[in-house]
Design an enzyme around this catalytic site. Structure first.
Site: not given
Lengths: 289, 428
Positions: A209, A247
């Site tokens: 990611e 995150h």
């Protein structure tokens, strides 16, 4: 065969008497993982999820011969739990806990780098070797044994990929969630190394990611050392710069860490990058042919 | 969490970092009083959490108290990159001879806090990093040894600081690192650190980012959060424990898990739509949290369709379904929705949604295409694009060549691989 966890895993659960700890201990036992005990300071001598509870990791290791630990304690206690497991001689520590301050993780890594221990996580779903053992919170029923190794920075996205593969009858050797924090215990390269050396892993899926440069460094490693095919997916093509996407590690800073950059780096070394998670099984099927 | 310039400089002052005298004003009259008390030329600076305030007209000099009141009147209330200026900092104007950049960031690669300095101060450091990376001095700080004096001397010499200022620079650099550690910052920077006409160092502007994960041990700093600076929906989401970021698109997304949330956003774009937000409801969300998430999404008037994608693990699909139904009873809306539930209790969840006559989907691709079709006002015709398979490039070497590339690589691996893997290698 699998990497990191399997039939030889002897697991203790730090924070076993907490709600999450106890629930997932039962799940891991049901899956067939050898859970030999738990640790909750002040609750030594009690039982939880059918296994004995100890006051400290040291006692637990001495009494049970544990070699692996999983951590479910709250973020403010997690660094201490990692240090304790390390000093008790645990070889593999899996930290599920989310929200550990980054400066604490810098100290943790600096300490662990001089020890014979591997840390997976924090802020991760743990790992599972289908049919052998699971040390984490990945649902066992969506996995099936096979030859695809999976390594990922995120949790539910990994489940999505495992589920898509399983639905197509494509099994997994080991699925490893390395966690979404900027500083963690194990990198893509560490896991790729193990998959490359694992005889029963015949190809690898890498799920990355935005944020950081771990995927770019993985690409360099793949070019230099991997003989097994790698398929990848990178989340966050539509993420704006400067915003932390859930995150702690998923943030595009100063134009670096974009999905486009990571995809380009991976494609340049021959990795096929899926446009969406459900495309991964198609690309994997092509890779082994 | 970002701190304002004035908050950052107040913290710096506690760590022996010299900052200009100054005060915060919320009305122009206060700016006049502050300028009069300072008794010299002042600079009036908008306190909003965006970069590039000077270029946008948010920083102005004033020669006297009348001037200060006038420019404060211009700056207060102005719209700076979408944020309304509610406070200005009135500082004594520095006599700038030279500008230096000094900052500390977390660097993921060496896994250390890194002190960065550059003689090209005042500029955007990211711009310097792009155009002239050699002008940035970087020193990694060992977490157990801390920032050593030899390191700060090394930085001072490298940026060409006059010798007589090295001692003061050391004090400032050490103060900045102590501040960084004490407040659990992920970034602390002084930009510019100026050399004044009197030959002193002074932190004229400052910025601190605090690690949100560490706020539990800094309640005093958490209280400094300026909710005027975030969208009201982001404030509500944060208080509810939801991770929400507003974007400009038309498809509202509700997902569990950050990675899957990003993948879902990407998916809407892949099929010709655009995401209105990032929203992660987290693990194990109960019905009330789901309802709050849906309210937040629907409060955005750009949203033309909602895509809900839940991969149940800890999160139970029936709880999510109940939350959706509850929210829809409360918020009457005509915005169409597509729901995809997979995993724990998915059947129960689907029954609840079927009763509410909601559009459902089995796969993520199907859900995304339906959402895009709903935005366009079309009936959803789902057709997956053929999978584009690229030819294998030469890198996939045939098996017989493997040993040839493996041998030197094994040496390289020793540097990277950690102990367990090393052990298994040694046995071979």
């Amino acid at each position: 065969m699998s990497i990191l966890v399997g039939k030889n895993t002897r697991l203790i659960v730090q924070g076993i008497t907490g709600r999450e700890g106890e629930f997932h201990t039962k799940q891991m036992i049901d899956y067939g993982t050898k859970v030999v005990g738990g640790v909750t300071p002040g609750k030594g001598g009690e039982w939880a999820a059918g296994v004995p509870v100890f006051d400290s990791c040291k006692e637990a290791v001495e009494a049970t011969g544990a070699n692996t630990s999983i951590i479910f304690v709250p973020a403010r206690f997690a660094p201490d739990a990692i240090f304790e497991a390390t000093d008790a001689g645990i070889e593999l520590i899996v930290c599920i806990t989310e929200g550990v301050p980054v400066l604490d993780m810098i100290r943790v890594r600096a300490y662990l780098d001089n020890k014979r221990v591997r840390l997976i996580g924090p802020n991760c779903p743990g790992l599972i070797s289908p049919g052998e053992a699971k040390v984490g919170i990945i649902s066992g029923h969506i996995t099936t044994p096979g030859g695809i190794g999976i390594v990922a920075r995120s949790g539910t996205l990994t489940y999505e990929v495992i589920y898509a593969l399983t639905n197509r009858g494509m099994g997994q050797s080991t699925c490893v969630g390395i966690g979404g924090d900027p500083i963690n215990g194990t990198s893509f390269i560490d896991v790729l190394t193990m998959f490359e050396d694992d005889p029963l892993t015949d190809q690898v899926v890498l799920i990355g990611e935005i944020g950081g440069s771990d995927e770019e460094r993985a690409a360099e490693f793949i070019a230099a050392r991997m003989s097994k095919p790698v398929t990848a997916f990178i989340a966050g093509r539509t993420a704006p710069a400067g915003k932390r996407m859930g995150h702690a590690g998923a943030i595009i800073e100063g134009g670096a860490g974009t999905a486009a950059g990571k995809i380009a780096a991976l494609e340049a070394v021959g990795v096929r990058v899926a446009k969406h998670p459900e495309e991964i099984p198609d690309l994997c099927a092509y890779a082994v042919r | 969490m970002k701190l304002h310039e004035y908050q950052s400089k107040q913290l710096f002052a506690k760590y022996s970092i010299p900052v200009p005298r100054g005060e915060v004003a919320t009305v122009p009259e206060d700016a006049r009083r502050i300028a009069r008390d300072l008794g010299r030329r002042v600079v009036v600076k908008a306190q909003v959490l965006v970069g590039g305030r000077g270029k946008a007209g948010g920083v102005k000099l004033a020669n006297n108290p009348d001037d200060a009141e006038k420019v404060a009147g211009q700056i207060l209330g102005m719209d700076l990159k979408g944020l309304i200026v509610r406070k200005v900092l009135v500082d004594e104007a520095a006599d700038i001879q030279n500008e230096i950049y000094l900052g500390i960031v977390i660097d993921r690669v060496p896994r250390r806090a890194v002190m960065m300095a550059s003689a090209a101060g005042g500029m955007d450091i990211e711009e310097v990093a792009r155009t002239a990376p050699a002008r940035i001095i970087r020193v990694a700080i060992d977490p157990f040894l801390g920032l050593r004096e030899y390191q700060t001397r090394q930085i001072a010499y490298a940026i060409g600081l006059p010798r007589e200022l090295v001692k003061d620079f050391n004090t400032i650099a050490q103060g900045l690192y102590r501040c960084f550690v004490d407040v659990d910052a992920s970034l602390a920077e002084i930009n510019p650190l100026v050399v004044t006409g009197e030959g002193k160092l002074q932190a004229v502007d400052g910025k601190i980012l605090i690690d949100d994960n560490a706020l539990f041990r800094h309640p005093d700093l958490a209280a400094l959060r300026d909710v005027d600076e975030e969208a009201p929906s982001e404030t509500e989401a944060r208080q509810r424990g939801l991770s929400y970021i507003k974007l400009d698109g038309e498809i509202g997304c509700m997902v569990n898990g950050a990675g899957l949330a990003m993948a879902t956003m990407d998916m809407t774009q892949l099929f010709g739509g655009s995401p209105a937000n990032f929203l992660d409801i987290g693990g194990g969300a109960q019905a009330d949290k789901v309802a709050a998430a849906l309210r937040i999404i629907l409060a955005d008037s750009n949203v033309k369709a909602v895509l809900i994608n839940i991969f149940g693990g800890i999160t139970r699909c029936d709880e999510v379904a109940r939350g959706i139904v509850a929210a829809l009873e409360e918020v009457k809306t005509s915005v169409p929705m597509v729901v995809r539930l997979v995993g724990t209790n998915e059947e129960e969840g689907r029954h609840i949604l079927a009763a509410a006559k909601m559009e459902t989907a089995r796969t993520l691709a199907e859900a995304a295409q339906k959402a895009v079709a709903l935005v366009k006002g079309e009936a959803a015709v789902v057709q997956l694009p053929p999978v584009a398979i690229k030819p294998l490039i030469a890198r996939r070497k045939p098996v017989d060549r493997k040993p040839a590339i493996k041998k030197p690589a094994a040496k390289k691996a020793k540097l990277i691989v950690k102990k367990p893997a090393l052990k298994s290698k040694a046995r071979k």
